[in-house]
Design a protein around this motif. Structure first.
Motif, short mmCIF file in Angstrom:
data_model
loop_
_atom_site.label_atom_id
_atom_site.label_comp_id
_atom_site.label_asym_id
_atom_site.label_seq_id
_atom_site.Cartn_x
_atom_site.Cartn_y
_atom_site.Cartn_z
N LEU A 76 -1.16 57.45 31.62
CA LEU A 76 -0.36 56.11 31.68
C LEU A 76 -0.83 55.09 30.52
N SER A 77 -2.10 55.23 30.10
CA SER A 77 -2.40 54.30 28.90
C SER A 77 -3.38 54.74 28.12
N ASP A 78 -3.30 56.18 27.90
CA ASP A 78 -4.03 56.89 27.13
C ASP A 78 -3.66 57.32 25.94
N ALA A 79 -2.33 57.23 25.65
CA ALA A 79 -1.85 57.63 24.39
C ALA A 79 -2.45 57.07 23.27
N ALA A 80 -2.27 57.88 22.05
CA ALA A 80 -3.09 57.22 20.95
C ALA A 80 -2.36 56.00 20.42
N ASP A 81 -1.06 55.50 20.40
CA ASP A 81 -0.57 54.04 20.06
C ASP A 81 -1.28 53.17 20.82
N GLN A 82 -1.18 53.67 22.33
CA GLN A 82 -1.73 52.47 23.25
C GLN A 82 -3.16 52.37 22.93
N LEU A 83 -3.78 53.25 22.87
CA LEU A 83 -5.40 52.85 22.53
C LEU A 83 -5.41 52.36 21.39
N ALA A 84 -4.77 52.50 20.15
CA ALA A 84 -5.03 51.94 18.80
C ALA A 84 -4.37 50.64 19.03
N ALA A 85 -3.41 49.97 19.79
CA ALA A 85 -3.08 48.89 20.06
C ALA A 85 -3.84 47.89 20.77
N THR A 86 -4.66 48.33 21.72
CA THR A 86 -5.72 47.61 22.41
C THR A 86 -6.69 47.46 21.63
N VAL A 87 -7.30 48.42 20.89
CA VAL A 87 -8.42 47.96 20.05
C VAL A 87 -8.23 47.05 18.77
N ARG A 88 -7.11 47.30 18.52
CA ARG A 88 -6.42 46.43 17.39
C ARG A 88 -6.61 44.97 18.03
N ARG A 89 -6.19 44.70 19.02
CA ARG A 89 -5.84 43.51 19.58
C ARG A 89 -7.23 42.79 19.97
N ILE A 90 -8.24 43.90 20.55
CA ILE A 90 -9.46 43.30 21.13
C ILE A 90 -10.37 42.81 19.50
N ALA A 91 -10.09 43.49 18.44
CA ALA A 91 -10.61 43.20 17.33
C ALA A 91 -10.24 41.85 16.88
N SER A 92 -8.97 41.49 17.16
CA SER A 92 -8.68 40.30 16.64
C SER A 92 -8.96 39.14 17.24
N ALA A 93 -9.42 39.55 18.51
CA ALA A 93 -10.03 38.51 19.33
C ALA A 93 -11.28 37.96 19.01
N GLY A 94 -12.07 38.59 18.25
CA GLY A 94 -13.28 38.53 17.77
C GLY A 94 -14.46 38.94 18.40
N VAL A 95 -14.27 39.73 19.29
CA VAL A 95 -15.66 40.66 19.73
C VAL A 95 -16.00 41.58 19.07
N ARG A 96 -17.24 42.06 19.22
CA ARG A 96 -17.72 43.08 18.49
C ARG A 96 -18.26 44.21 18.94
N VAL A 97 -18.24 44.16 20.30
CA VAL A 97 -18.74 45.55 21.07
C VAL A 97 -17.53 45.94 22.21
N VAL A 98 -17.19 47.21 22.06
CA VAL A 98 -16.26 47.70 23.15
C VAL A 98 -16.82 48.74 23.97
N GLU A 99 -16.66 48.70 25.16
CA GLU A 99 -17.34 49.68 26.03
C GLU A 99 -16.14 50.36 26.81
N PRO A 100 -15.76 51.66 26.52
CA PRO A 100 -14.71 52.34 27.11
C PRO A 100 -15.23 53.17 28.38
N VAL A 101 -14.19 53.10 29.46
CA VAL A 101 -14.61 53.62 30.75
C VAL A 101 -13.09 54.33 31.04
N VAL A 102 -13.22 55.54 31.31
CA VAL A 102 -11.94 56.16 31.94
C VAL A 102 -11.93 55.84 33.35
N LEU A 103 -10.81 55.73 34.11
CA LEU A 103 -10.61 55.69 35.53
C LEU A 103 -11.52 56.33 36.42
#
Length: 317
Positions: free
Chosen positions: A214-241
């Protein structure tokens, strides 16, 4: 079990424990806690082993919330009751101070059983006292939230040993409305992250839960990480459902209605404990890690902190 160790029913009164023991105030059920530091279930997917939850249940109504089973111990269901019948621990600060006096300094998660800055916090204002107790004890902690109300306490959280993890699993608003109907939009949470960073609060994004198929396609993941980076945060912790008991039934019931063609694939993907297959999980987290490198961010769970113990470790039952 910290919320109450009593049986849910007895011979003299067959009502659920929550109806026998709680003080009801509108949509909230006030239940005095015996202990407040509780072990985090493995299926929760957070780095800390122990947690404090001022509230059980959550108005965000996220279908994949791994804390749903806790409502069953109180005689409530893990579905709509979890979303609408929030249980409050009004004595959480008092109990926390007593337990921290014997704590060994391990880092604590705050808000695993329900968002600690959901609407109930506007009424009860428990978090300033919780933060103060943790600060006084020198215990490191991470607050888990989706709510902008956390900004109210930013001055208290802008200190060593405190950090905030904001959950942003995807930026597709259609998915958010379907699986997180009561939660703020992804855009609102991205703005929250920026505000916390600007306020000097150590902040990370919990990219959770990534929803298989549902939300794991390559373009979906890329869009999410890109937006997170633009928010100024420096650390991402991924967790699968995760789909532990309680969560699994509620999520699959929705999946059967909204995406019946995916039910069989989920059955193949998840084991009996509700954990995704290691191969799938590794592939998704690997993709997110690679994207984080592209945007200059760190990826992965933090190393759990430890403060100075005040005395012998608290014995929890």
């Amino acid at each position: 079990m910290g919320w109450d160790a009593l049986s849910l029913v007895d011979a003299a009164d067959d009502r659920p424990l929550i109806e026998r023991r709680a003080v009801v105030r509108g949509d909230f059920f006030e239940l005095q806690a015996r202990t407040v530091i509780e072990r985090v279930p493995q299926a929760a997917g957070v780095a800390q082993q122990w947690a404090i939850s001022p509230y059980r249940g959550c108005a965000h109504a996220c279908r994949g919330c791994g804390a749903r089973a806790g409502h069953r111990r109180l005689g409530l269901d893990a579905g709509s009751d979890f979303d609408t019948r929030v249980v409050v621990r009004p004595n959480v600060v008092e109990r926390l101070r007593a337990e921290l006096a014997r704590w060994d300094g391990q880092e604590l998660a705050v808000g695993v059983g329900g968002d600690c800055y959901q609407r109930a916090e506007e009424t009860y204002r428990l978090m300033p006292g919780v933060i103060g107790a943790l600060a006084d004890a020198g215990t490191p902690f991470t607050v888990y939230t989706k709510s902008a109300l956390v900004l109210r306490d930013a001055p208290l959280l802008a200190r060593p040993g405190a950090r905030v993890a904001v959950s942003i699993a995807f930026v597709d608003e259609r998915i958010r409305r379907a699986v997180e109907p009561g939660a703020p939009s992804a855009q609102a949470r991205l703005e929250l992250v920026s505000a916390l960073v600007e306020a000097g609060v150590e902040c990370r994004v919990l990219m959770a839960p990534v929803l298989p198929l549902l939300s794991d396609a390559a373009d979906q993941l890329a869009a999410t990480v890109r937006r997170i980076a633009s928010a100024g945060v420096r650390v991402v912790e991924p967790v699968v459902l995760r789909l532990p008991a309680g969560t699994r039934e509620w999520y699959v019931e929705w999946l059967e209605r909204a995406h019946p063609q995916l039910v069989g694939r989920y059955e193949e993907l998840y084991d009996r404990a509700g954990l995704p297959s290691p191969g799938y999980e590794g592939r998704i987290t690997g993709q997110i890690e690679q994207l984080c490198r592209v945007y200059g961010m760190e990826c992965g769970a933090p190393v759990a902190g430890r403060g100075e113990p005040r005395a012998a470790q608290l014995a929890l039952v």
